[in-house]
Enzyme design. Structure first.
Site, short mmCIF file in Angstrom:
data_model
loop_
_atom_site.label_atom_id
_atom_site.label_comp_id
_atom_site.label_asym_id
_atom_site.label_seq_id
_atom_site.Cartn_x
_atom_site.Cartn_y
_atom_site.Cartn_z
N ASP A 51 7.29 -6.84 -4.63
CA ASP A 51 6.39 -6.62 -3.44
C ASP A 51 5.80 -5.19 -3.92
O ASP A 51 6.12 -4.38 -4.13
CB ASP A 51 7.47 -6.10 -2.14
CG ASP A 51 6.44 -5.95 -1.03
OD1 ASP A 51 5.45 -5.91 -1.11
OD2 ASP A 51 7.04 -5.78 0.05
N GLY A 95 -0.63 -1.80 12.24
CA GLY A 95 -0.67 -1.38 10.80
C GLY A 95 -0.58 -2.09 9.68
O GLY A 95 -0.65 -3.47 10.15
N LYS A 96 -0.28 -2.04 8.57
CA LYS A 96 -0.46 -2.84 7.49
C LYS A 96 0.75 -3.99 7.50
O LYS A 96 0.41 -5.32 7.45
CB LYS A 96 -0.05 -2.29 6.04
CG LYS A 96 -0.44 -2.97 4.82
CD LYS A 96 -0.76 -1.94 3.72
CE LYS A 96 -1.43 -3.01 2.73
NZ LYS A 96 -1.90 -2.21 1.40
N THR A 133 7.25 5.35 2.69
CA THR A 133 7.14 3.88 3.03
C THR A 133 8.36 3.56 3.81
O THR A 133 9.46 4.63 3.92
CB THR A 133 7.13 2.99 1.94
OG1 THR A 133 8.47 2.86 1.37
CG2 THR A 133 5.95 3.47 0.92
N CYS A 134 8.30 2.54 4.44
CA CYS A 134 9.77 2.08 5.23
C CYS A 134 10.82 2.19 4.36
O CYS A 134 11.98 2.07 4.79
CB CYS A 134 9.31 0.71 5.75
SG CYS A 134 8.72 -0.47 4.94
#
Length: 418
Positions: A118, A195-196, A57-58
């Protein structure tokens, strides 16, 4: 705490890096897209790794899997990315067996997220498991572990307010815009990438800014049109990017590219422009900072935005940890039982064979022998004996592998496990 593993020769490891020690640039070097994950899984299968899960992920890149040594997993990751083993070791973490299991629970329930609570990561774990299964790299251990983490995550969502309030990278970016830009409803906003994070940012912008001058651009126009349709926004072609950037007061970049997509050359420096880069690796070149009228803010800076929502979330951490402990305990119980179940079942079969032979013998030898009573008593004794062995094997004080070997030897057991 004793080690938990499936085979005598392999241990379960989690190897990875996250926002805690690795900045966006370093994380970018080790980020994995779907083809890279598929390639790692294929390579792992070739070298005989039993079970592997990859998430990227980021905020983090991690591999969870079985190996004789964690270096096998580290090498798989470094061979497939732009980072070196030396760079990885400077910022990496390696967890083994029980610690690796605990780490996945922490990650999957949002307790290790850059913004506490999150829950985006749980969908990455689901996706990672789906890919592992597709490549025949999801063994029963990984399947049960992922399901347990998903279960813990659901319970924390339902039973605590750890994820309450709109706090996420997308919300943090909108909060930054609202706090730093005057007259927001009249500004031209351009969102590049749907994107998301892009979608969530768009939704938050519409909700909180009361702005109808939002334009979307995506390499695949249809994706942008899907989102624009929901909110009645404008969509432009990828070829119009430079023109649209020059019109914009605010540019939000949320593309998933491996290299920067927005450079200094695309920007018209004569009027103020706020650029938010929500991508990892960075998708806006650092040279943009050289332009006088441009303010460039990256995801890592946004993630430091704390507000009352986050302070309130911290109150729910102990409750979340208690839920994790409960679900994790059930998982470890299953794991231990799974490890010795074949031996206990074989022992039960052996004792039942002895019982049948002895009852047959006594029935023939003694007239009036009460077979029904003998069955009842024998079954209860067998139940008690197997329970004693099971309790012994569950004890933390014993070496389970040695005990299992001894039981098999003493009773000359033949195992019929998978």
């Amino acid at each position: 705490m004793r080690d938990y593993h499936i085979s005598k020769h392999n241990s379960f490891y989690a190897v990875g890096l996250s926002y805690k020690k690795a900045d966006a640039e370093v994380r970018g070097k080790f980020s994995l897209d779907v083809p890279a994950i598929d390639h790692i899984l294929g390579k792992a299968k070739e070298i005989g790794i039993d079970g592997l899960l990859a998430i990227s992920t980021c905020n983090r890149t991690e591999l969870y899997g079985f190996a004789q040594h964690p270096y096998q997993l580290i090498k798989l990751l470094c061979d497939e990315t732009h980072g070196t083993v030396e760079e990885f070791q400077e910022v990496a973490y390696v967890y083994k067996n029980h610690d690796a299991i605990s780490h996945m629970f922490k990650v999957g329930t949002g307790l290790d997220s850059q913004i506490l609570g999150d829950f985006e990561i749980i969908s990455q774990i689901k996706q990672g498991f789906y890919r592992a299964k597709k490549h025949d790299m999801a063994n029963p251990f990984l399947e049960r572990l992922c399901n347990s983490v998903i279960q813990a995550s659901k319970r924390i969502k339902n039973e605590t307010e750890l994820s309450s309030g709109a706090t996420s990278v997308a919300f943090a970016s909108v909060k930054y815009i609202l706090d730093n830009v005057d007259d927001i409803s009249n500004k031209n906003i351009l969102l590049f990438g749907t994107g998301k994070i892009g979608r969530n940012t768009c939704e938050n912008l519409v909700k909180h800014s009361n702005n109808s001058h939002i334009t979307l651009i995506n390499r695949t126009r249809e994706k942008a049109e899907d989102i624009a349709g929901k909110f009645q926004l404008t969509v432009k072609d990828y070829g119009d990017l430079q023109t649209e950037i020059r019109k914009a007061d605010i540019l939000v970049v949320a593309t998933g590219a491996q290299l920067p997509t927005v450079s200094k050359a695309l920007i018209y420096p004569k009027k103020p422009l706020l650029v938010l880069d929500l991508s990892v690796p960075k998708n806006v070149s650092d040279d943009v900072k050289e332009l006088d009228n441009v303010t460039l803010v990256h995801l890592d800076q946004l993630s430091q935005i704390t507000d009352e929502t986050l302070a309130k979330r911290k109150e729910y951490v102990p409750k979340a940890e208690a839920i994790i402990e409960k679900v994790k305990k059930d998982f470890l119980k299953w794991l231990e039982t799974r490890k010795f179940a074949p031996v206990i079942n074989a022992l039960k079969d052996k004792l039942n064979t002895m019982k049948t032979e002895e009852i047959d013998f006594q029935t023939k030898k003694n007239e009036g022998f009460d077979q029904i009573q003998a069955e009842i008593i024998s079954d209860r004794i067998i139940q008690k004996i197997t329970k004693q062995f099971a309790n012994h094997l569950k004890s933390n004080e014993v070496d389970t592998d040695d005990s299992l070997e001894l039981i098999q030897k003493v009773f000359q057991l033949e195992l019929h496990s998978k």
